[in-house]
Design a protein around this motif. Structure first.
Motif, mmCIF file in Angstrom:
data_model
loop_
_atom_site.group_PDB
_atom_site.id
_atom_site.type_symbol
_atom_site.label_atom_id
_atom_site.label_comp_id
_atom_site.label_asym_id
_atom_site.label_seq_id
_atom_site.Cartn_x
_atom_site.Cartn_y
_atom_site.Cartn_z
ATOM 1 N N ASP A 129 48.256 36.413 37.278
ATOM 2 C CA ASP A 129 47.133 37.341 37.130
ATOM 3 C C ASP A 129 46.611 37.376 35.702
ATOM 4 O O ASP A 129 45.663 38.099 35.412
ATOM 5 N N TRP A 175 47.811 34.414 26.254
ATOM 6 C CA TRP A 175 46.843 33.331 26.187
ATOM 7 C C TRP A 175 46.833 32.769 24.780
ATOM 8 O O TRP A 175 46.781 33.506 23.807
ATOM 9 N N GLY A 234 36.200 38.259 32.330
ATOM 10 C CA GLY A 234 37.202 37.274 31.894
ATOM 11 C C GLY A 234 36.601 36.472 30.752
ATOM 12 O O GLY A 234 36.610 35.245 30.764
ATOM 13 N N GLY A 286 37.402 35.837 27.718
ATOM 14 C CA GLY A 286 38.196 35.038 26.799
ATOM 15 C C GLY A 286 37.777 35.299 25.360
ATOM 16 O O GLY A 286 37.596 36.455 24.947
ATOM 17 N N ASP A 300 38.115 41.473 29.276
ATOM 18 C CA ASP A 300 39.274 40.573 29.408
ATOM 19 C C ASP A 300 40.546 41.415 29.338
ATOM 20 O O ASP A 300 40.559 42.494 28.739
ATOM 21 N N SER A 301 41.615 40.898 29.929
ATOM 22 C CA SER A 301 42.881 41.626 29.899
ATOM 23 C C SER A 301 43.769 41.189 28.742
ATOM 24 O O SER A 301 44.810 41.795 28.505
ATOM 25 N N GLY A 353 40.137 45.124 30.068
ATOM 26 C CA GLY A 353 40.046 45.567 31.458
ATOM 27 C C GLY A 353 40.628 44.521 32.383
ATOM 28 O O GLY A 353 40.746 43.351 32.033
ATOM 29 N N ASP A 354 41.014 44.990 33.572
ATOM 30 C CA ASP A 354 41.573 44.099 34.588
ATOM 31 C C ASP A 354 40.484 43.820 35.629
ATOM 32 O O ASP A 354 39.940 44.762 36.224
ATOM 33 N N LEU A 355 40.183 42.558 35.830
ATOM 34 C CA LEU A 355 39.112 42.202 36.765
ATOM 35 C C LEU A 355 39.404 42.701 38.184
ATOM 36 O O LEU A 355 38.491 42.922 38.962
ATOM 37 N N ASN A 397 33.039 32.939 34.071
ATOM 38 C CA ASN A 397 33.359 31.514 33.963
ATOM 39 C C ASN A 397 34.870 31.321 33.869
ATOM 40 O O ASN A 397 35.515 31.796 32.912
ATOM 41 N N ALA A 398 35.428 30.642 34.853
ATOM 42 C CA ALA A 398 36.838 30.209 34.807
ATOM 43 C C ALA A 398 37.822 31.358 34.647
ATOM 44 O O ALA A 398 38.709 31.309 33.797
HETATM 45 C C1 LIG Z 1 40.322 30.211 31.299
HETATM 46 S S1 LIG Z 1 39.908 31.631 30.375
HETATM 47 C C2 LIG Z 1 38.122 31.662 30.425
HETATM 48 C C3 LIG Z 1 37.516 32.401 29.264
HETATM 49 C C4 LIG Z 1 35.985 32.398 29.196
HETATM 50 N N1 LIG Z 1 35.367 32.915 30.397
HETATM 51 C C5 LIG Z 1 35.473 31.012 28.917
HETATM 52 O O1 LIG Z 1 34.878 30.411 29.806
HETATM 53 O O2 LIG Z 1 35.666 30.526 27.791
HETATM 54 C C6 LIG Z 1 40.357 32.874 31.563
HETATM 55 C C7 LIG Z 1 40.296 34.273 30.991
HETATM 56 O O3 LIG Z 1 40.463 35.185 32.075
HETATM 57 C C8 LIG Z 1 41.244 36.258 31.604
HETATM 58 N N2 LIG Z 1 41.855 36.916 32.749
HETATM 59 C C9 LIG Z 1 42.727 36.378 33.650
HETATM 60 N N3 LIG Z 1 43.079 37.301 34.560
HETATM 61 C C10 LIG Z 1 42.410 38.435 34.233
HETATM 62 C C11 LIG Z 1 42.338 39.730 34.802
HETATM 63 N N4 LIG Z 1 43.042 40.058 35.897
HETATM 64 N N5 LIG Z 1 41.567 40.657 34.210
HETATM 65 C C12 LIG Z 1 40.843 40.351 33.098
HETATM 66 N N6 LIG Z 1 40.859 39.129 32.518
HETATM 67 C C13 LIG Z 1 41.631 38.195 33.079
HETATM 68 C C14 LIG Z 1 42.245 35.624 30.667
HETATM 69 O O4 LIG Z 1 42.791 36.553 29.768
HETATM 70 C C15 LIG Z 1 41.385 34.561 29.982
HETATM 71 O O5 LIG Z 1 40.815 35.028 28.793
#
Ligand SMILES: C[S@@+](CC[C@H](N)C(=O)[O-])C[C@H]1O[C@@H](n2cnc3c(N)ncnc32)[C@H](O)[C@@H]1O
Length: 267
Positions: free
Chosen positions: A3, A9, A48, A50, A71-72, A94-96, A111-112
Protein backbone atom coordinates in the motif's frame (compact mmCIF):
# COMPACT_ATOMS: atom_id res chain seq x y z
CA UNK A 1 3.11 -4.18 2.17
CA UNK A 2 1.97 -3.02 -1.20
CA UNK A 3 0.00 0.00 0.00
CA UNK A 4 3.03 2.30 -0.07
CA UNK A 5 2.46 3.30 3.57
CA UNK A 6 4.52 0.87 5.55
CA UNK A 7 7.62 1.16 3.42
CA UNK A 8 10.09 3.90 2.64
CA UNK A 9 10.26 5.47 -0.79
CA UNK A 10 13.73 6.28 -2.09
CA UNK A 11 12.98 9.56 -3.82
CA UNK A 12 16.48 9.86 -5.30
CA UNK A 13 16.50 6.37 -6.83
CA UNK A 14 13.02 6.91 -8.22
CA UNK A 15 14.05 10.20 -9.80
CA UNK A 16 17.09 8.60 -11.45
CA UNK A 17 14.65 7.32 -14.09
CA UNK A 18 12.53 10.46 -14.10
CA UNK A 19 12.69 10.90 -17.89
CA UNK A 20 11.26 7.46 -18.63
CA UNK A 21 8.63 7.83 -15.95
CA UNK A 22 7.77 11.36 -17.06
CA UNK A 23 6.79 10.40 -20.58
CA UNK A 24 3.57 8.51 -19.66
CA UNK A 25 2.72 11.24 -17.15
CA UNK A 26 2.85 13.78 -19.96
CA UNK A 27 0.98 11.52 -22.38
CA UNK A 28 -1.79 11.29 -19.80
CA UNK A 29 -1.77 15.02 -19.19
CA UNK A 30 -2.03 15.59 -22.94
CA UNK A 31 -5.57 14.19 -22.90
CA UNK A 32 -6.82 16.65 -20.26
CA UNK A 33 -9.12 19.43 -21.43
CA UNK A 34 -7.40 22.80 -20.86
CA UNK A 35 -10.81 24.41 -20.22
CA UNK A 36 -11.10 22.36 -17.06
CA UNK A 37 -8.23 24.19 -15.39
CA UNK A 38 -10.09 27.47 -15.68
CA UNK A 39 -13.07 26.43 -13.53
CA UNK A 40 -13.28 29.08 -10.84
CA UNK A 41 -12.75 27.72 -7.35
CA UNK A 42 -11.81 24.25 -8.56
CA UNK A 43 -8.52 22.56 -7.81
CA UNK A 44 -6.40 19.99 -9.60
CA UNK A 45 -5.35 17.10 -7.40
CA UNK A 46 -2.24 15.06 -8.14
CA UNK A 47 -2.94 11.80 -6.32
CA UNK A 48 0.20 9.92 -5.26
CA UNK A 49 2.24 12.95 -6.31
CA UNK A 50 5.60 11.56 -5.19
CA UNK A 51 8.33 14.20 -5.49
CA UNK A 52 5.90 16.64 -7.11
CA UNK A 53 7.50 16.69 -10.57
CA UNK A 54 4.14 16.28 -12.27
CA UNK A 55 2.30 18.58 -9.85
CA UNK A 56 4.55 21.42 -10.97
CA UNK A 57 3.93 20.65 -14.65
CA UNK A 58 0.17 20.49 -14.00
CA UNK A 59 0.43 23.99 -12.52
CA UNK A 60 2.23 25.24 -15.64
CA UNK A 61 -0.34 23.68 -17.91
CA UNK A 62 -3.31 24.98 -15.89
CA UNK A 63 -2.20 28.44 -14.79
CA UNK A 64 -5.46 29.37 -13.06
CA UNK A 65 -6.03 26.45 -10.71
CA UNK A 66 -4.59 25.54 -7.34
CA UNK A 67 -2.71 22.23 -7.58
CA UNK A 68 -2.65 19.96 -4.54
CA UNK A 69 -0.33 16.96 -4.40
CA UNK A 70 -1.35 14.13 -2.07
CA UNK A 71 1.04 11.39 -0.97
CA UNK A 72 1.47 9.09 2.01
CA UNK A 73 5.27 9.22 2.01
CA UNK A 74 6.93 11.86 4.19
CA UNK A 75 10.13 11.43 2.22
CA UNK A 76 8.45 12.09 -1.11
CA UNK A 77 6.53 15.07 0.32
CA UNK A 78 9.72 16.57 1.77
CA UNK A 79 11.37 16.30 -1.64
CA UNK A 80 8.27 17.77 -3.32
CA UNK A 81 8.17 20.76 -0.97
CA UNK A 82 11.89 21.43 -1.23
CA UNK A 83 11.71 21.50 -5.04
CA UNK A 84 8.59 23.63 -5.43
CA UNK A 85 8.64 27.44 -5.43
CA UNK A 86 5.19 28.12 -6.93
CA UNK A 87 2.88 28.94 -3.98
CA UNK A 88 -0.09 27.75 -6.06
CA UNK A 89 1.23 24.18 -5.68
CA UNK A 90 0.82 22.66 -2.23
CA UNK A 91 1.35 19.18 -0.82
CA UNK A 92 -0.58 17.23 1.80
CA UNK A 93 -0.05 13.93 3.48
CA UNK A 94 -2.92 11.57 2.78
CA UNK A 95 -3.88 8.00 1.99
CA UNK A 96 -5.41 7.53 -1.45
CA UNK A 97 -7.61 4.78 -0.06
CA UNK A 98 -9.50 7.45 1.94
CA UNK A 99 -9.07 10.49 -0.28
CA UNK A 100 -11.42 13.40 0.47
CA UNK A 101 -10.57 16.73 -1.17
CA UNK A 102 -10.56 19.96 0.89
CA UNK A 103 -11.27 22.00 -2.25
CA UNK A 104 -13.78 21.07 -4.95
CA UNK A 105 -11.78 19.25 -7.62
CA UNK A 106 -12.02 20.03 -11.35
CA UNK A 107 -9.41 17.42 -12.29
CA UNK A 108 -8.24 14.34 -10.41
CA UNK A 109 -4.96 13.19 -11.89
CA UNK A 110 -2.85 10.23 -10.84
CA UNK A 111 0.33 8.91 -12.42
CA UNK A 112 1.73 5.53 -11.34
CA UNK A 113 0.19 5.34 -7.88
CA UNK A 114 -3.13 3.46 -7.74
CA UNK A 115 -1.62 0.09 -8.65
CA UNK A 116 -0.19 0.11 -5.12
CA UNK A 117 -3.69 -0.05 -3.67
CA UNK A 118 -5.63 -3.29 -3.37
CA UNK A 119 -9.08 -2.99 -4.88
CA UNK A 120 -8.23 0.28 -6.65
CA UNK A 121 -10.85 -0.35 -9.35
CA UNK A 122 -13.58 -0.05 -6.73
CA UNK A 123 -12.27 3.41 -5.76
CA UNK A 124 -12.48 4.90 -9.25
CA UNK A 125 -16.27 5.41 -9.48
CA UNK A 126 -16.09 7.20 -6.11
CA UNK A 127 -13.34 9.48 -7.43
CA UNK A 128 -15.42 10.32 -10.49
CA UNK A 129 -18.38 11.18 -8.26
CA UNK A 130 -16.25 13.79 -6.47
CA UNK A 131 -16.08 15.74 -9.75
CA UNK A 132 -18.61 18.19 -11.16
CA UNK A 133 -20.22 17.46 -14.51
CA UNK A 134 -17.47 17.80 -17.14
CA UNK A 135 -14.68 17.29 -14.59
CA UNK A 136 -11.95 14.82 -15.56
CA UNK A 137 -10.40 11.81 -13.88
CA UNK A 138 -7.04 10.83 -15.40
CA UNK A 139 -5.17 7.74 -14.24
CA UNK A 140 -2.07 5.93 -15.47
CA UNK A 141 -0.88 2.64 -13.99
CA UNK A 142 1.86 0.25 -15.06
CA UNK A 143 0.49 -3.05 -16.34
CA UNK A 144 3.76 -4.86 -16.66
CA UNK A 145 3.33 -7.48 -13.94
CA UNK A 146 3.42 -10.38 -16.41
CA UNK A 147 6.67 -9.20 -18.02
CA UNK A 148 10.02 -10.73 -16.97
CA UNK A 149 10.89 -7.58 -15.00
CA UNK A 150 8.14 -8.43 -12.53
CA UNK A 151 7.74 -12.20 -12.96
CA UNK A 152 11.47 -12.60 -12.17
CA UNK A 153 11.00 -11.02 -8.75
CA UNK A 154 8.86 -13.97 -7.70
CA UNK A 155 11.17 -16.43 -9.43
CA UNK A 156 14.29 -15.07 -7.66
CA UNK A 157 12.40 -14.87 -4.36
CA UNK A 158 11.51 -18.56 -4.52
CA UNK A 159 14.96 -19.74 -5.58
CA UNK A 160 17.21 -18.91 -2.64
CA UNK A 161 17.71 -19.19 1.13
CA UNK A 162 15.59 -16.02 1.49
CA UNK A 163 12.55 -17.94 0.26
CA UNK A 164 10.66 -18.07 3.58
CA UNK A 165 11.30 -14.41 4.41
CA UNK A 166 10.18 -13.25 0.99
CA UNK A 167 7.07 -15.42 1.02
CA UNK A 168 5.59 -12.56 3.14
CA UNK A 169 5.75 -10.10 0.24
CA UNK A 170 2.32 -9.44 -1.10
CA UNK A 171 2.42 -9.06 -4.85
CA UNK A 172 1.59 -5.64 -6.18
CA UNK A 173 -2.17 -5.24 -6.71
CA UNK A 174 -2.52 -6.39 -10.30
CA UNK A 175 -3.79 -3.89 -12.80
CA UNK A 176 -6.73 -5.49 -14.57
CA UNK A 177 -7.73 -5.83 -18.20
CA UNK A 178 -8.51 -2.40 -19.69
CA UNK A 179 -12.15 -3.35 -20.35
CA UNK A 180 -12.74 -3.86 -16.62
CA UNK A 181 -12.03 -0.18 -15.97
CA UNK A 182 -14.17 0.82 -18.94
CA UNK A 183 -17.13 -1.14 -17.57
CA UNK A 184 -16.67 0.24 -14.04
CA UNK A 185 -16.61 3.88 -15.16
CA UNK A 186 -18.76 4.11 -18.27
CA UNK A 187 -22.13 4.51 -16.51
CA UNK A 188 -20.84 7.72 -14.85
CA UNK A 189 -19.11 9.26 -17.88
CA UNK A 190 -19.99 11.45 -20.82
CA UNK A 191 -16.62 10.54 -22.37
CA UNK A 192 -14.26 7.73 -21.56
CA UNK A 193 -10.93 6.81 -23.09
CA UNK A 194 -8.99 3.71 -22.02
CA UNK A 195 -5.79 2.75 -23.80
CA UNK A 196 -2.45 1.02 -23.37
CA UNK A 197 1.00 1.95 -24.57
CA UNK A 198 4.11 -0.22 -24.47
CA UNK A 199 7.13 2.08 -24.14
CA UNK A 200 10.42 0.73 -25.47
CA UNK A 201 12.55 2.35 -22.79
CA UNK A 202 16.24 2.61 -23.69
CA UNK A 203 18.29 2.14 -20.50
CA UNK A 204 22.05 2.26 -19.95
CA UNK A 205 24.48 1.12 -17.27
CA UNK A 206 24.87 -1.97 -15.13
CA UNK A 207 21.72 -3.98 -14.25
CA UNK A 208 19.58 -1.23 -15.75
CA UNK A 209 16.24 -3.00 -15.44
CA UNK A 210 16.94 -4.15 -11.88
CA UNK A 211 17.99 -0.62 -11.02
CA UNK A 212 14.76 0.64 -12.55
CA UNK A 213 12.53 -1.68 -10.52
CA UNK A 214 14.57 -1.29 -7.31
CA UNK A 215 12.74 1.90 -6.43
CA UNK A 216 9.29 0.49 -7.17
CA UNK A 217 8.18 -3.14 -7.54
CA UNK A 218 11.33 -4.72 -6.08
CA UNK A 219 11.33 -2.46 -3.03
CA UNK A 220 9.06 -4.62 -0.81
CA UNK A 221 11.40 -7.61 -1.37
CA UNK A 222 14.62 -5.71 -0.66
CA UNK A 223 13.19 -4.22 2.51
CA UNK A 224 12.61 -7.62 4.08
CA UNK A 225 16.27 -8.66 3.79
CA UNK A 226 19.46 -7.69 5.61
CA UNK A 227 22.94 -7.64 4.11
CA UNK A 228 24.56 -9.71 2.69
CA UNK A 229 21.38 -11.57 1.76
CA UNK A 230 19.83 -8.43 0.30
CA UNK A 231 22.62 -8.05 -2.25
CA UNK A 232 22.63 -11.78 -2.99
CA UNK A 233 18.92 -11.68 -3.76
CA UNK A 234 19.34 -8.53 -5.86
CA UNK A 235 22.14 -10.21 -7.85
CA UNK A 236 20.03 -13.34 -8.44
CA UNK A 237 17.20 -11.16 -9.73
CA UNK A 238 19.56 -9.04 -11.86
CA UNK A 239 21.03 -12.22 -13.43
CA UNK A 240 17.56 -13.35 -14.53
CA UNK A 241 16.93 -9.94 -16.05
CA UNK A 242 20.24 -9.87 -17.89
CA UNK A 243 19.00 -12.86 -19.89
CA UNK A 244 15.53 -11.46 -20.45
CA UNK A 245 16.74 -7.99 -21.44
CA UNK A 246 20.10 -8.33 -23.20
CA UNK A 247 22.31 -5.29 -23.62
CA UNK A 248 22.60 -4.41 -27.31
CA UNK A 249 25.83 -3.75 -29.19
CA UNK A 250 25.36 -0.01 -28.77
CA UNK A 251 25.22 -0.41 -24.97
CA UNK A 252 21.46 0.15 -24.76
CA UNK A 253 19.13 -2.22 -22.90
CA UNK A 254 15.58 -1.94 -24.19
CA UNK A 255 13.04 -2.34 -21.43
CA UNK A 256 9.52 -2.67 -22.90
CA UNK A 257 7.00 -1.39 -20.38
CA UNK A 258 3.22 -1.61 -20.71
CA UNK A 259 1.07 1.09 -19.17
CA UNK A 260 -2.69 1.56 -18.91
CA UNK A 261 -4.32 4.98 -19.28
CA UNK A 262 -7.81 6.09 -18.30
CA UNK A 263 -9.30 9.52 -18.98
CA UNK A 264 -12.91 9.85 -17.87
CA UNK A 265 -15.20 12.85 -18.07
CA UNK A 266 -18.00 13.03 -15.50
CA UNK A 267 -21.45 13.05 -17.10
C1 LIG B 1 5.67 5.40 -8.36
S1 LIG B 1 5.43 6.82 -7.38
C2 LIG B 1 4.70 8.00 -8.51
C3 LIG B 1 4.94 9.42 -8.10
C4 LIG B 1 4.41 10.49 -9.06
N1 LIG B 1 3.00 10.36 -9.33
C5 LIG B 1 5.18 10.46 -10.35
O1 LIG B 1 4.62 10.06 -11.37
O2 LIG B 1 6.36 10.85 -10.35
C6 LIG B 1 4.03 6.27 -6.43
C7 LIG B 1 3.68 7.22 -5.31
O3 LIG B 1 2.43 6.79 -4.76
C8 LIG B 1 2.50 6.99 -3.37
N2 LIG B 1 1.51 6.12 -2.74
C9 LIG B 1 1.46 4.76 -2.78
N3 LIG B 1 0.41 4.31 -2.06
C10 LIG B 1 -0.22 5.42 -1.58
C11 LIG B 1 -1.37 5.62 -0.79
N4 LIG B 1 -2.11 4.59 -0.34
N5 LIG B 1 -1.73 6.88 -0.47
C12 LIG B 1 -1.00 7.94 -0.92
N6 LIG B 1 0.10 7.81 -1.69
C13 LIG B 1 0.48 6.57 -2.01
C14 LIG B 1 3.92 6.65 -3.00
O4 LIG B 1 4.30 7.22 -1.77
C15 LIG B 1 4.69 7.24 -4.19
O5 LIG B 1 5.11 8.55 -3.95
Amino acid sequence: MSDGKSTTWDANLYLKFADHRMRPALDLMGRLDPANGARPGHAIYDLGCGAGNISRILAERFPEAPVVGIDSSEEMLAKARSQTVDARVTFQKGDLAHFQPDLPPGILYSNAAYHWLDGHIDMFPGLLKLLPSGGQLAIQMPRNHEAPSHASMKQAAEAGPWRDKLARVRPIAPVLEPARYYDALKPLCSDLEVWETIYQQPLTGKDPVAQYTSSTGLRPYLELLQEPERTDFYNAYAALLAKAYPTRPDGITLFPFRRLFIVARRA
